[in-house]
Each structure stands twice: as structure tokens, then as C-alpha cells.
Design an enzyme around this catalytic site. Structure first.
Site, PDB file in Angstrom:
ATOM      1  N   LYS A 102      -3.709   3.057   8.725  1.00  0.00           N
ATOM      2  CA  LYS A 102      -3.794   4.392   9.539  1.00  0.00           C
ATOM      3  C   LYS A 102      -4.669   5.308   9.167  1.00  0.00           C
ATOM      4  CE  LYS A 102       1.276   4.609  11.062  1.00  0.00           C
ATOM      5  NZ  LYS A 102       2.261   5.384  10.864  1.00  0.00           N
ATOM      6  N   HIS A 145       9.307  -3.919  10.394  1.00  0.00           N
ATOM      7  CA  HIS A 145       8.917  -2.832   9.448  1.00  0.00           C
ATOM      8  C   HIS A 145       9.883  -2.713   8.227  1.00  0.00           C
ATOM      9  CE1 HIS A 145       5.988   0.657   8.840  1.00  0.00           C
ATOM     10  NE2 HIS A 145       7.322   1.448   8.609  1.00  0.00           N
ATOM     11  N   ARG A 189       8.361  -3.996   5.008  1.00  0.00           N
ATOM     12  CA  ARG A 189       7.531  -3.050   4.439  1.00  0.00           C
ATOM     13  C   ARG A 189       8.226  -2.208   3.584  1.00  0.00           C
ATOM     14  NH1 ARG A 189       2.388  -0.313   4.428  1.00  0.00           N
ATOM     15  NH2 ARG A 189       2.740   1.919   4.704  1.00  0.00           N
ATOM     16  N   HIS A 202      -0.383   5.319   1.638  1.00  0.00           N
ATOM     17  CA  HIS A 202       0.157   6.415   2.224  1.00  0.00           C
ATOM     18  C   HIS A 202      -0.776   7.687   1.620  1.00  0.00           C
ATOM     19  CE1 HIS A 202       4.527   5.147   2.248  1.00  0.00           C
ATOM     20  NE2 HIS A 202       3.873   5.056   3.181  1.00  0.00           N
ATOM     21  N   TYR A 234      11.219   6.750  -1.089  1.00  0.00           N
ATOM     22  CA  TYR A 234      11.850   5.482  -1.317  1.00  0.00           C
ATOM     23  C   TYR A 234      12.792   5.636  -2.822  1.00  0.00           C
ATOM     24  CZ  TYR A 234       8.826   3.225   1.668  1.00  0.00           C
ATOM     25  OH  TYR A 234       8.517   2.686   2.938  1.00  0.00           O
TER      26      TYR A 234
END
Length: 309
Positions: free
Chosen positions: A187, A255, A258, A281, A290
Site C-alpha cells: 500500500k 486476509h 495475513r 505497516h 495484534y
């Protein structure tokens, strides 16, 4: 058309055109933004009792925006806090366009705060569920051997490297056979280096050995049944079919693999900064969610196993 003759509806169309052709947003996102924008302009016109010229968009008050948000949070199709926050974000984007491109700032927008949204935790699958999902394509009676190998390779990449579907689909024939690391552009064109486990390399090599189509170096690595590039939608549909056969919960999505990659690494002792780098990230705060997942797992295990729990 001169700026003085523009209406709010004209400006809305110009904004959506900007999003489509300059920002290149997906059709689905454009549809959502258009729906939000049309509801917003329609509310303002009802509130003020007339069609709005563009210049009046600069006089919108914080009270009017709050009233619109309140309306959207009530009735038969009331928005939840998260959807309301997304709606306000789209309205801010619209006014930012009016300010930058059409010289029509709305100073009172800065006084409006969105609803508090409780951050949602990722929903990973267990290690056993992930292993079962990766093995299941080989047992699919409706798939050709090369298709089963392809699906297994894609899922192994998602779980073994923490890739997004779009990142896996962006790999080209020149990327394979895989080496010990893989350069991923994620991204925001952010580049990261993903270590490649032997199991991931073996899964991709097995797919290449069975692939019936000749590929050029720049061609997409993963191919559909008729030879075209594989789509993310196929991967989603494949996982949906596989989880049905395995009796896995609906949260078992591509997803989720992931998320599982990150959660299982954290549970095995990996530090947050390393996981941030592996996932690509931009902010550590994104990775910190997480820790909540792993804490929940530990508490559940404690409650299930401790004799005094």
C-alpha cells in the site's frame, strides 16, 4: 461553466470525476462516496430550502453537519458508529476538494468530531485451521492438478509471508522461482522485503512445474483456468469453498491468513517492530492491535485449562 455559476451538485460531480480519473478509486469506493455525497447535498438543500450555489458550501455550519450525522444515525437504515465515521471522512474529502480546487473552504468543518469507534481486533484462524486450509486444495475433486497447486501456492504465500491478496496477485513470472527473499510493493507504494520459507518456495515451484501456459517475464505469475491473470475474487471464492468443506468459520478469509501470520509470529515470541516490517505497516500502532488478539488467546487458554478458572 464559471465558478460563480456552479452549484453544490455540480461540485459533487466534479469531485467524483476527480476521484475516478485522478485518484483512480475503485468503482465500489466511488459508488459509496457518491451515495454519501448525494445524501449530504440533499440534506443541506432540504435544510436551507433551496438548491445550493457553490459559494454557499463555504458557509456550512458545524451544527448543520452534526444534524446530518444525527439524521443518518436514526431511522430504519441507521448507521453504526464505524459507518458514520466513514461517512464523515468522505464529507471531509469532498470539502477538501472544494477548498483546494474550487476555492471554497468551509472553516466550521474543523469543529465537527466523528463518533468514537471501538477498534476491531483482527480475526485470525488457528494454526491447525491454517494448515488444513493450505492442504485442502489438493483434495478438491473439481480442480485440475495445476489449479490445485496454484491455489495452494497462493494460500501458502498469504500465510507464510503475510501478503495481501493484491500483493500476491502482483507477482510476475520474473519473480519465480522464489529466492530466499522477495521484494514486495504494498500500500502507498511502500516497499518491504519478505523472507521466503522453504515451504513457500516449494509450493510455488510445484505450481510452476504444472502450469500449462507459457509466460513472459512481465506476465502475472498466477493464472486463471483459461490462461488470463488470476483475480482476487477467485482467491476469495476458493477460500469460501474450501472453508465450507472443512467446516471452518466465516471469518476464514484470505486476509485472515495475513492476520494469522502476524498473530502466530507474535505468539512464538517475535517482536512488534519486526512484525511491523514484515507486514509493511507504516505505523507501529497498526501492528499493536495484534497484541490484543494474542492476549485474548492466552486468556481463553487460561480459562479453559486452569482448574480454578
Amino acid at each position: 461553466m464559471a465558478g460563480s455559476q456552479l452549484t453544490a451538485s455540480d461540485a459533487l460531480r466534479a469531485w467524483l470525476d476527480h476521484l475516478a480519473h485522478e485518484r483512480r478509486l475503485s468503482p465500489r469506493t466511488l459508488e459509496a462516496y457518491g451515495h454519501i455525497g448525494r445524501l449530504y447535498v440533499a440534506f443541506l438543500e432540504r435544510h436551507r430550502g433551496e438548491a445550493l450555489p457553490l459559494k454557499d458550501m463555504g458557509t456550512i455550519t458545524a451544527a448543520e453537519i452534526r444534524a446530518h450525522m444525527a439524521e443518518r444515525r436514526s431511522g430504519d437504515h441507521a448507521l453504526a458508529a464505524r459507518s458514520l465515521s466513514q461517512s464523515l471522512s468522505a464529507i471531509r474529502s469532498f470539502h477538501s476538494f472544494l477548498d483546494r480546487r474550487l476555492d471554497t473552504p468551509a472553516p466550521q468543518l474543523a469543529l465537527v468530531r466523528g463518533p468514537k469507534v471501538k477498534p476491531s481486533l483482527p480475526r485470525p484462524v488457528t494454526e491447525d485451521q491454517a494448515r488444513g486450509l493450505l492442504a485442502e486444495p489438493d483434495a478438491d475433486p473439481d480442480a485440475e492438478p495445476w489449479e490445485a497447486a496454484r491455489d495452494r501456492a497462493v494460500l501458502t504465500l498469504l500465510y507464510g509471508c503475510g501478503l495481501r491478496i493484491s500483493e500476491a496477485m502482483s507477482l510476475t513470472r520474473a519473480d519465480a522461482p522464489l529466492s530466499e527473499t522477495l521484494r514486495i510493493v504494498g500500500k502507498g507504494s511502500k516497499t518491504r522485503i519478505a523472507p521466503i520459507l522453504p515451504a513457500v518456495r516449494e509450493a510455488v515451484n510445484a505450481y510452476l512445474a504444472l502450469l500449462p501456459f507459457p509466460l513472459q517475464p512481465a506476465d502475472a505469475l498466477f493464472r486463471a483456468r483459461r490462461g488470463g491473470p488470476l483475480s482476487p475474487r477467485h482467491v476469495q471464492a476458493s477460500v469460501q469453498r474450501l472453508r465450507g468443506r472443512l467446516g471452518l468459520p466465516e471469518r476464514t478469509t484470505p486476509h485472515a491468513l495475513r492476520h494469522s501470520f502476524a498473530t502466530h509470529l507474535l505468539g512464538a515470541g517475535a517482536d512488534l517492530r519486526s512484525i511491523q516490517d514484515l507486514l509493511g505497516h507504516a505505523s507501529l500502532s497498526t501492528t499493536q492491535k495484534y497484541t490484543g488478539v494474542d492476549a485474548d488467546r492466552l486468556l481463553n487458554a487460561y480459562a479453559a485449562a486452569h482448574p480454578r478458572a
